[in-house]
Design a protein around this motif. Structure first.
Motif: not given
Length: 288
Positions: A207-215
């Motif tokens: 979830e953090e990766f998706d928020d910061v970088v984007g899946l």
């Protein structure tokens, strides 16, 4: 499921079957990958410890493309030289790094390989923002073929190395004019402080990766367990489910809805009687 391993291209022939085609160096990777039970994989185009031209001739490249298609193995990733440092403030190292990366993306195009993977490197005093600026501008000097994508790999984050924080990965994507994507290494994330040893931890981290970088920017996963505790910045890989990330964490990564469409590439050790084939099978056992 796309699962394979980092595969050696060394040797002139790897098949004991005299009826088998005489696989050349690059094509050795295809035969070995099939032996592992893999259907995708990663290679070095040359020794990663030296500045070297891949020197792939046309015949060798054609055989690799044809045999990858015939055997149904792909996508492939070329991992860049360990000497490449995109963040460096030193002009000579920067130019060598750019030259090496240009040769890698050109080799990837020749071989029909989709991805070239690279670490950002260390800023060695330039600071985080300066290092990210250096990396993005170095990448922007590359003439990347349309069929090839450069992947920025997450790092364990020791010393002045960048890539250990998701913000570093996002920072390069935001700064660069190239169409870059990301490779997440599970052991590196764990070493950098992202606790993915539980299903809840994996969910929070994704979830953090998706928020910061984007899946939508994630293209590949290096699937490695860790021999060291979370947050130690120590990069040493363990067999899947047998390190400190453990079975619960690795299973959660393998089955996470946001990750399961990616190719998984193993860089696990070959020790304790456990090979890449053992780890490939272990991953398939954990897949739901």
């Amino acid at each position: 499921m796309l699962i394979g391993a980092h595969t050696s291209i060394s040797g002139s022939r790897v098949s004991s079957d005299e009826a088998a085609p005489p696989y050349n160096n690059i094509s050795n990777a295809i035969f070995r990958q099939k032996q592992f039970g893999g259907n995708c994989g990663q290679i070095f185009s040359h020794s990663p410890q030296v500045w070297q031209d891949p020197n792939i001739d046309d015949d060798e490249a054609e055989k690799f493309r044809e045999r990858s298609d015939q055997q149904g193995v792909g996508p492939w990733v070329i991992h860049s030289s360990y000497l490449v440092n995109l963040c460096t403030p030193k002009d000579d190292l920067r130019e060598k790094s750019i030259d090496s990366m240009q040769k890698e993306v050109d080799a990837a195009e020749k071989l029909g390989i989709e991805y070239v993977n690279v670490h950002l490197g260390a800023h060695t005093g330039a600071g985080v923002e300066g290092g990210l600026d250096n990396a993005a501008s170095a990448l922007d000097e590359l003439d990347i073929p349309e069929s090839v994508t450069v992947l920025i790999e997450s790092d364990a984050g020791s010393g002045t190395k960048l890539g250990g924080q998701f913000e570093h990965l996002a920072g390069v994507l935001d700064r660069s004019e190239q169409d870059l994507e990301i490779c997440l290494d599970t052991a590196h994330m764990f070493a950098a402080g992202y606790d993915i040893s539980t299903a809840e931890g994996v969910e929070d981290t994704v979830e953090e990766f998706d928020d910061v970088v984007g899946l939508d920017n994630l293209a590949c996963i290096h699937l490695n367990d860790s021999k060291h505790e979370c947050g130690t910045n120590k990069d040493e890989h363990a067999h899947v489910g047998e390190g400190l990330i453990g079975e619960e964490g690795m299973k959660a990564v393998i089955n996470h809805e946001g990750l399961r469409g990616c190719p998984y590439v193993l860089e696990t050790p070959t020790e304790d009687g456990k090979s890449f084939a053992w780890n490939v099978e272990r991953v398939r056992e954990l897949r739901e």
